[in-house]
Design a protein around this motif. Structure first.
Motif, mmCIF file in Angstrom:
data_model
loop_
_atom_site.group_PDB
_atom_site.id
_atom_site.type_symbol
_atom_site.label_atom_id
_atom_site.label_comp_id
_atom_site.label_asym_id
_atom_site.label_seq_id
_atom_site.Cartn_x
_atom_site.Cartn_y
_atom_site.Cartn_z
ATOM 1 N N HIS A 179 0.847 -1.198 0.000
ATOM 2 C CA HIS A 179 0.000 0.000 0.000
ATOM 3 C C HIS A 179 0.883 1.249 0.000
ATOM 4 O O HIS A 179 0.921 2.003 0.978
ATOM 5 C CB HIS A 179 -0.938 -0.013 1.195
ATOM 6 C CG HIS A 179 -1.923 -1.140 1.144
ATOM 7 N ND1 HIS A 179 -3.066 -1.096 0.393
ATOM 8 C CD2 HIS A 179 -1.900 -2.362 1.724
ATOM 9 C CE1 HIS A 179 -3.723 -2.233 0.513
ATOM 10 N NE2 HIS A 179 -3.037 -3.016 1.315
ATOM 11 N N PRO A 180 1.596 1.476 -1.104
ATOM 12 C CA PRO A 180 2.520 2.625 -1.149
ATOM 13 C C PRO A 180 1.813 3.965 -1.138
ATOM 14 O O PRO A 180 2.455 4.996 -0.984
ATOM 15 C CB PRO A 180 3.272 2.408 -2.470
ATOM 16 C CG PRO A 180 2.343 1.584 -3.310
ATOM 17 C CD PRO A 180 1.617 0.701 -2.357
ATOM 18 N N GLU A 181 0.472 3.959 -1.285
ATOM 19 C CA GLU A 181 -0.292 5.207 -1.231
ATOM 20 C C GLU A 181 -0.602 5.624 0.204
ATOM 21 O O GLU A 181 -1.117 6.728 0.438
ATOM 22 C CB GLU A 181 -1.598 5.052 -2.023
ATOM 23 C CG GLU A 181 -2.684 4.232 -1.347
ATOM 24 C CD GLU A 181 -2.464 2.719 -1.387
ATOM 25 O OE1 GLU A 181 -3.320 1.995 -0.847
ATOM 26 O OE2 GLU A 181 -1.440 2.272 -1.953
ATOM 27 N N SER A 196 7.200 5.653 5.834
ATOM 28 C CA SER A 196 6.932 5.986 4.438
ATOM 29 C C SER A 196 5.937 7.135 4.403
ATOM 30 O O SER A 196 5.284 7.431 5.403
ATOM 31 C CB SER A 196 6.372 4.764 3.696
ATOM 32 O OG SER A 196 5.071 4.451 4.162
ATOM 33 N N ASP A 199 4.017 8.105 -1.054
ATOM 34 C CA ASP A 199 4.338 8.742 -2.332
ATOM 35 C C ASP A 199 4.809 7.754 -3.396
ATOM 36 O O ASP A 199 5.702 8.040 -4.181
ATOM 37 C CB ASP A 199 5.379 9.845 -2.138
ATOM 38 C CG ASP A 199 6.572 9.402 -1.304
ATOM 39 O OD1 ASP A 199 6.549 8.270 -0.797
ATOM 40 O OD2 ASP A 199 7.522 10.187 -1.161
ATOM 41 N N GLY A 200 4.227 6.553 -3.402
ATOM 42 C CA GLY A 200 4.477 5.638 -4.514
ATOM 43 C C GLY A 200 5.374 4.461 -4.174
ATOM 44 O O GLY A 200 6.080 4.446 -3.159
ATOM 45 N N LEU A 201 5.334 3.441 -5.066
ATOM 46 C CA LEU A 201 6.052 2.192 -4.828
ATOM 47 C C LEU A 201 7.575 2.358 -4.811
ATOM 48 O O LEU A 201 8.234 1.788 -3.937
ATOM 49 C CB LEU A 201 5.638 1.147 -5.863
ATOM 50 C CG LEU A 201 6.261 -0.234 -5.697
ATOM 51 C CD1 LEU A 201 5.961 -0.832 -4.320
ATOM 52 C CD2 LEU A 201 5.781 -1.185 -6.792
ATOM 53 N N GLU A 219 11.648 -2.339 -13.187
ATOM 54 C CA GLU A 219 10.218 -2.128 -12.946
ATOM 55 C C GLU A 219 9.427 -2.615 -14.152
ATOM 56 O O GLU A 219 9.757 -2.286 -15.301
ATOM 57 C CB GLU A 219 9.921 -0.660 -12.677
ATOM 58 C CG GLU A 219 8.480 -0.428 -12.231
ATOM 59 C CD GLU A 219 8.198 1.001 -11.805
ATOM 60 O OE1 GLU A 219 7.065 1.265 -11.341
ATOM 61 O OE2 GLU A 219 9.098 1.856 -11.936
ATOM 62 N N ASP A 221 5.381 -3.670 -15.864
ATOM 63 C CA ASP A 221 3.925 -3.520 -15.823
ATOM 64 C C ASP A 221 3.383 -4.201 -17.070
ATOM 65 O O ASP A 221 3.582 -3.720 -18.190
ATOM 66 C CB ASP A 221 3.523 -2.042 -15.781
ATOM 67 C CG ASP A 221 2.059 -1.861 -15.375
ATOM 68 O OD1 ASP A 221 1.292 -2.841 -15.484
ATOM 69 O OD2 ASP A 221 1.696 -0.745 -14.961
ATOM 70 N N HIS A 230 2.648 -6.489 -12.179
ATOM 71 C CA HIS A 230 3.488 -5.293 -12.108
ATOM 72 C C HIS A 230 4.309 -5.309 -10.825
ATOM 73 O O HIS A 230 4.031 -6.085 -9.904
ATOM 74 C CB HIS A 230 2.648 -4.016 -12.202
ATOM 75 C CG HIS A 230 1.603 -3.879 -11.139
ATOM 76 N ND1 HIS A 230 1.706 -2.989 -10.091
ATOM 77 C CD2 HIS A 230 0.430 -4.523 -10.944
ATOM 78 C CE1 HIS A 230 0.637 -3.085 -9.318
ATOM 79 N NE2 HIS A 230 -0.162 -4.012 -9.804
#
Length: 633
Positions: A179-181, A196, A199-201, A219, A221, A230
Motif C-alpha cells: 500500500h505505497p499510497e 513511508s 508517495d508511490g512504490l 520495474e 507492468d 506489475h
C-alpha cells in the motif's frame, strides 16, 4: 458426552489459528485500518509485541453502537451473504480477528467517526467493560497489552523479543510495499524502524530496502489474459541468500503462493546459482471471482481457479524481461513501446515446468496474446505444469519440521534385546578397529619408486604398489592440522583495516543478532550497525582473506530451513579451502626427500581422503597388474 463450548474457550481456540504470535496481531489490526480507508497508519510495539501493540489510523472510525459488535465473533462490515466470499475486495472479511485477540490479551479500542464523538471500550481476556466517552481524533486506536497473559502455555512458546520484532518488521515491510499510497510509521521500543509517506512504490521500496535497491531492480507492468502483473524484479545479477526478500501481493494481499513462486524461480533458473534466490516485489491484480482467499487461517495463501493460466502468464512475462527479448519492451516501465507490427517475440525453450501455448490457427499468436481474456485463455491455452518439489516457497513464520518421537511405552520391552544390541555394537566397533589397522602400512617399509605426471607418487611394499595423489594427501594433512589447531585453540582475532558492513532485512538482522554470541565465540568481532546492517571489525586469524559476503550468505541461507547457524559445517568448508590453497599442487615436482616426508605425514593411512571426499591413496596388487598383462587369468 458432548459439551457445548463457552465463548471464552472457543475464542481461545480460534486465537490459536488466527493469532499465534505478535506479528499476526499486527497484521490483523493493520488490515482493519487499511480497510477503514486510512491514509496514515502508525504501529508501535514494546518488547517484541508481547507487552504492547498499538495501531493508530485516521480511517472512517466506528460509531458508539458498533464498539461492542467489534469484539463479537464473526461480526464484520465486509460481508453480508455467502456469495460475497467469491468477490472479496477487502483484506479482512471473517470477523474473527478482534474477538480472537481480545480473548488472549488486555485490549482497548478508542474510535471516532468524522461527525461523531470518540468512545472507548476495554476488554480483558474477552470480558467487555463499558462503552465510555474518550478523547481522540477521527479514526481508531487499538491497544493490545500483555498478549497471552491468560494462556501461559502459548506465552512460553513465543520467540525472543528480537525475533518477534524481526517478524513484525517483516509484516510491516510488506504493508509499506503493498500500500505505497498510505503513509506508515513503525516504531519498536519507541525507535522508528520504518517510515513511508504514501508517495508511490519506488519510494516505499527505498524506505524498506534502502535507495540503492532501485539500481538493482527492473520495474515492470504487463497485462496478459486479463491479469495485470506489475512491480519490481531483481536483475539477472542480483540475488539474495533466502526468500525473505521476496514479496508477492495478489489483489493487494501479501501471500506466499507455490504456483507463482515456482513460475518466478523457474524464469530465473538459468541465472541462479546454488543457495541463491531472486529478489522481487510482484503484484498480481486478478478478477476477484477467479481467486479464493478463504483457504488459509491467516489468509497467507490463495487458490486460483486455474493455476496453469497464472503460472504461464507470470513465467512468460518474467522470462521475457530477464532474457531481454523484444516482447520485454512492452513490459518495462519507462521504456518506449514498439509498434504492434514491429513486435516479434523470441521463442525460448522454458526450463521445467514447461509452458506450451496452443492458440487457434486462425489468428497470429501475438494478436491472440494481446487480446485474449482470462476465460478465453482457459479454453484456448493448454499448459503442462509440474512444479518441482524443491521450489515451494516457505512461510517466514512456518514452524520447523516436527519429528515423531515414540515413547518408551511404545517400544519393545528392554532386557535381553538391549544387551544383544550393545554386544552387537561392541562387535561392530572391534571389527572397524581391526579393519582400520589393516588399512594402514608402516611408512618406513615403503620404497619410493618415482612419480607420474608430477601428480602421483609411486611407492612399493611387498607385492603391492601404492599411488598417492600428492595434492589430495597434502591437503588432508593440512586440513587435519588446521582443524586440530582450531578445536584446541584460544580465540585469536585479526582486526580488519576497514570494517565490513552487511546490509540485511529485519528478519535477517534478528537472526544474526541472536547468533552474535556464537560468531564472537569463534573469533568474529560483530555488532549491530543501525537497524538494517551489521559491522564486522575482526575475523578469526585462520580465516583471514575469506570472502565475507559469501560467508555470511551461507550463514543467512540457513534461515531457509529455520535452523540455527551450522557454523561447524561452514567452518569445515572454509578450513578445507584454506588447506586446498596451501597444499602442494598437482603438476608440481617434488624431490625424493619431500615425497618421503609426505608419506610419513600420512602415517601410512591407506584410507586417506581429501576434505572433499576424494581418495588420496590407491593400492594396486601385483596380481592385479599380472591380470592386466595376461600373465595370470
Amino acid at each position: 458426552m458432548i459439551n457445548l463450548l463457552t465463548a471464552d474457550v472457543y475464542n481461545k481456540i480460534a486465537a490459536g489459528e488466527v493469532v499465534d504470535r505478535p506479528y499476526s496481531v499486527v497484521k490483523e489490526l493493520v488490515e482493519n485500518a487499511v480497510d477503514a480507508g486510512a491514509t496514515e497508519i502508525s504501529v508501535e510495539i514494546e518488547e517484541g509485541g508481547k507487552k504492547r501493540i498499538r495501531v493508530t489510523d485516521n480511517g472512517s472510525g466506528m460509531e458508539k453502537s458498533d464498539l461492542p459488535l467489534a469484539y463479537a465473533s464473526h461480526a464484520t462490515s465486509k460481508l453480508k451473504v455467502a456469495d460475497d466470499l467469491f468477490a472479496i475486495r477487502t483484506l479482512g472479511f471473517r470477523g474473527e480477528a478482534i474477538a480472537s485477540v481480545a480473548a488472549v490479551s488486555k485490549m482497548e479500542i478508542v474510535s471516532r467517526t468524522a461527525e461523531g464523538e470518540a468512545y472507548s471500550l476495554r476488554s480483558e481476556g474477552g470480558v467487555l467493560g463499558e462503552v465510555l466517552p474518550a478523547a481522540g481524533a477521527k479514526g481508531t486506536v487499538v491497544t493490545v497489552d500483555d498478549l497471552f497473559f491468560n494462556v501461559p502455555a502459548r506465552l512460553k512458546f513465543l520467540k525472543s523479543d528480537a525475533q518477534e520484532e524481526g517478524d513484525i518488521a517483516g509484516v510491516m515491510a510488506r504493508f509499506l510495499l503493498s500500500h505505497p499510497e498510505i503513509s506508515f510509521t513503525y516504531l519498536a521500543n519507541r525507535k522508528i524502524k520504518y517510515r513511508s509517506f504514501g508517495d508511490g512504490l519506488p519510494a516505499a521500496l527505498a524506505a524498506v530496502y534502502g535507495a540503492g535497491i532501485l539500481n538493482d531492480c527492473i520495474e515492470i507492468d504487463a497485462e496478459k489474459h486479463g491479469i495485470r502483473i506489475h512491480g519490481f524484479l531483481g536483475n539477472r545479477n542480483f540475488f539474495k541468500p533466502n526468500r525473505t526478500w521476496q514479496s508477492l501481493f495478489v489483489n493487494g494481499r501479501y501471500v506466499v503462493n507455490q504456483t507463482v513462486g515456482a513460475a518466478v524461480t523457474n524464469a530465473y533458473a538459468s541465472y541462479l546459482m546454488k543457495r541463491q534466490y531472486p529478489f522481487y516485489v510482484l503484484f498480481l491484480d486478478v478478477p476477484p471471482e477467479i481467486v479464493d482467499v478463504n483457504v488459509h487461517p491467516n489468509k497467507a495463501d490463495v487458490r486460483f481457479a486455474d493455476n496453469q493460466i497464472i503460472y504461464g502468464c507470470v513465467y512468460s512475462v518474467v522470462s521475457a524481461v530477464l532474457d531481454g527479448n523484444s516482447r520485454a519492451l512492452e513490459y518495462l516501465v519507462n521504456q518506449p513501446k514498439p509498434a504492434a507490427a514491429e513486435v516479434q517475440e523470441e521463442v525460448k525453450p522454458a526450463p521445467a515446468p514447461v509452458f506450451t501455448a496452443t492458440p487457434k490457427p486462425s489468428a497470429p499468436p501475438q494478436q491472440q496474446q494481446q487480446t485474449m481474456s482470462y476465460e478465453a485463455a482457459k479454453k484456448e491455452v493448454k499448459f503442462d505444469v509440474s512444479i518441482p518439489k524443491g521450489n515451494e516457497p516457505r512461510f517466514f513464520d512456518e514452524p520447523p519440521v516436527r519429528m515423531e518421537v515414540r515413547s518408551p511405552a511404545s517400544e519393545a520391552p528392554l532386557g535381553n534385546a538391549a544387551e544383544d544390541a550393545f554386544a552387537e555394537n561392541q562387535r561392530f566397533l572391534r571389527e572397524q578397529a581391526v579393519k582400520a589397522k589393516q588399512e594402514r602400512v608402516e611408512p618406513d617399509t615403503l620404497t619410493y619408486k618415482g612419480e607420474l605426471f608430477r601428480t602421483y607418487l609411486i611407492y612399493e611394499a611387498g607385492d603391492c604398489a601404492y599411488l598417492i595423489d600428492q595434492h589430495a594427501a597434502h591437503e588432508r594433512i593440512l586440513y587435519d592440522r588446521l582443524r586440530e589447531k582450531w578445536e584446541n585453540r584460544s580465540v585469536v582475532s585479526q582486526s580488519m583495516l576497514a570494517p565490513f558492513l552487511l546490509t540485511v532485512n529485519g528478519q535477517e538482522f534478528a537472526f544474526l543478532e541472536r547468533n552474535f554470541p556464537v560468531l564472537r565465540e569463534i573469533g568474529f568481532e560483530i555488532d549491530a550497525f543501525g537497524d538494517d546492517a551489521v559491522k564486522v571489525s575482526a575475523v578469526p586469524v585462520e580465516l583471514m582473506g575469506i570472502d565475507l559476503n559469501k560467508f555470511f550468505g551461507e550463514v543467512l541461507a540457513s534461515m531457509e530451513t529455520l535452523r540455527a547457524i551450522k557454523l561447524a559445517d561452514i567452518l569445515k568448508d572454509k578450513l578445507a579451502t584454506a588447506a586446498c590453497k596451501a597444499a602442494v599442487k598437482g603438476g608440481e615436482l617434488l624431490s625424493e626427500q619431500e615425497a618421503r616426508a609426505l608419506i610419513r605425514e600420512t602415517g601410512g593411512d591407506l584410507g586417506l581422503k581429501c576434505p572433499h571426499g576424494r581418495p588420496a591413496v590407491v593400492k594396486v596388487r601385483k596380481s592385479e597388474l599380472e591380470k592386466l598383462f595376461k600373465r595370470i587369468v
